[in-house]
Design an enzyme around this catalytic site. Structure first.
Site, PDB file in Angstrom:
ATOM      1  N   TYR A 101       0.766  -1.219   0.176  1.00 23.48           N
ATOM      2  CA  TYR A 101       0.223  -0.051   0.052  1.00 23.48           C
ATOM      3  C   TYR A 101       0.966   1.156   0.164  1.00 23.48           C
ATOM      4  O   TYR A 101       1.814   1.351   0.808  1.00 23.48           O
ATOM      5  CB  TYR A 101      -0.958   0.072   1.326  1.00 23.48           C
ATOM      6  CG  TYR A 101      -1.635   1.099   1.387  1.00 23.48           C
ATOM      7  CD1 TYR A 101      -2.724   1.321   1.194  1.00 23.48           C
ATOM      8  CD2 TYR A 101      -1.155   2.554   1.808  1.00 23.48           C
ATOM      9  CE1 TYR A 101      -3.805   2.517   1.026  1.00 23.48           C
ATOM     10  CE2 TYR A 101      -1.717   3.648   1.858  1.00 23.48           C
ATOM     11  CZ  TYR A 101      -3.120   3.531   1.616  1.00 23.48           C
ATOM     12  OH  TYR A 101      -3.847   5.116   1.714  1.00 23.48           O
ATOM     13  N   GLU A 189      -3.524   7.150  -4.362  1.00 24.69           N
ATOM     14  CA  GLU A 189      -3.279   5.846  -3.457  1.00 24.69           C
ATOM     15  C   GLU A 189      -3.295   4.663  -4.288  1.00 24.69           C
ATOM     16  O   GLU A 189      -3.885   4.629  -5.557  1.00 24.69           O
ATOM     17  CB  GLU A 189      -4.564   5.721  -2.646  1.00 24.69           C
ATOM     18  CG  GLU A 189      -4.425   4.566  -1.800  1.00 24.69           C
ATOM     19  CD  GLU A 189      -5.828   4.204  -1.087  1.00 24.69           C
ATOM     20  OE1 GLU A 189      -6.067   4.871   0.059  1.00 24.69           O
ATOM     21  OE2 GLU A 189      -6.466   3.367  -1.585  1.00 24.69           O
TER      22      GLU A 189
END
Ligand code: GDP
Ligand code: MN
Length: 377
Positions: A101, A189
């Protein structure tokens, strides 16, 4: 304004961030055609603004043209957490070894950009934050000096990447930061950032949220999202000089001033009600604005009562009262309207409203209690 994954990935490509091959489809036919261009499996992904599409059944693998057709058919039209899927992204499936992530966001308290990373990618980052907060790294970036290697190094080290993969990941993260700055994003993201079995680092998912107030200088992005943006009541309200945000409750609010609007929502909550929206109609008592505000509430099927809260300073309450009556008489409002008008010429306003079906209340507390009582019936 949130971008869809396929839109964000188009931007990623421009900044040399590797993403899987693929494109967007509106029909199963088109999805099948795109999928048939890939040897092996294709992944079909719902394009809606919700997180956790994977778990909710909005991301599926398929092999071959027929299966892609069938799978796209089940995803298109699907209700994903309250949103109907109208578009899918069809991509060449990748062979995943590890999922990470990475994101950039704004930390308002620290007045800095924050680089957030985790080696536990692929799952909801909010879940990771709850269950294993120690696995999330945050490093803060001074906007004057920008992103440096030392911000990224701890993540690269934890991820256990070899030299080649480190170079790829590092380049991706730096380009992601560049996107963050150059698109006026609130958030960029990649979850998951994937390490493939053949040691390639790829952005398998992409999320971007652009600051609405910067849209005027983001022409390219504006063109991408134009249709969806213009269909939003929030955007339409802004064009008319009103500041509107839809919420989940059933007490519609029409207020002058942002501070009073916030206070109005607070007091509704205090007396056990739920506001349907934030709505600041600004300083003037222009009947057109009042009328438009009422139409906004009427467009929200949850609204059971309206709470009209005006503080008259330069704005005269009797003007507002007249504006309100003329606006109401033109519309078929099907819910009760509680009115609290205070300040300049409030008593004249009270007289004007006397003969009407509007419910006049002297105080904000009185009006809040009245509105909450009306929806509770
Ligand atoms: P989200 O659930 O809305 O965040 O959607 P994602 O795009 O992140 O997909 C969810 C999960 O599906 C990922 O974490 C992967 O595990 C899986 N996935 C997505 N694309 C592929 C792919 O090309 N190949 C494989 N094997 N899995 C994939
Ligand atoms: Mn994801």
């Amino acid at each position: 304004m949130k971008l869809h994954e396929f839109q964000a990935k188009a931007i990623f490509r421009k900044y040399s961030i590797p993403v899987p091959e693929g494109s967007m489809a509106l029909t199963p036919e088109k999805a099948a055609e795109i999928a048939s261009g890939f040897p092996g499996k294709a992944v079909i992904k719902a394009q809606v603004h919700v997180g956790g599409r994977g778990k909710a059944g909005g991301v599926k693998l398929s092999s071959g043209k027929e299966e892609a057709f069938a799978t796209a058919g089940t995803i298109l039209g699907m209700d994903l957490k309250g949103l109907i899927v109208k578009k899918v992204l069809v991509e060449k499936a990748i062979d995943i070894d590890k999922e990470y992530y990475v994101s950039f966001a704004i930390d308002r308290a620290k007045h800095m950009t924050v680089f957030i990373s985790s080696i536990m990618g692929g799952v909801d980052i909010e879940d990771v934050a709850k269950k294993s907060p120690e696995s999330i790294n945050k490093s803060y970036i001074d906007p004057f000096t920008g992103l440096k290697d030392f911000h990224i190094r701890p993540f690269l080290k934890q991820a256990g990447l070899d030299k080649d993969a480190c170079a790829q990941a590092s380049k991706i993260i730096k380009n992601l930061y560049k996107i963050f700055l150059e698109t006026d994003a609130n958030l960029v993201e990649i979850n998951p950032l994937v390490l493939t079995k053949d040691n390639k680092v790829i952005a398998a998912d992409a999320k971007m949220d652009i600051d609405d107030n910067a849209m005027y200088r983001q022409q390219e992005i504006y063109d991408m999202v134009k249709d969806e943006l213009e269909a939003q009541p929030e955007h339409q309200a802004k064009q008319k000089g009103l500041s509107y945000i839809k919420m989940e409750g059933n007490i519609g609010c029409i207020v002058n001033g942002a501070g009073l609007s916030m206070a109005t929502m607070d007091i509704i909550k205090l007396y056990g009600g739920e506001p349907a929206n934030f709505l600041d109609i600004g300083g003037s008592s222009n009947p057109e604005k009042v009328k438009y505000a009422m139409q906004l509430l009427m467009g929200d099927e949850n609204v059971k009562v309206a709470f009209f809260n005006i503080f008259g300073g330069i704005t005269r309450c009797d003007d507002v009262a007249r504006g309100l009556i003329s606006a109401i008489s033109e519309l078929k409002v099907n819910f009760p309207i509680v009115v609290r008008l205070t300040g300049t010429n409030a008593s004249e306003a009270k007289e004007i409203l006397k003969g009407s079906e509007l419910i006049f209340e002297e105080t904000m507390i009185g009006a809040a209690k009245k509105a909450v009582g009306l929806v509770a019936r």
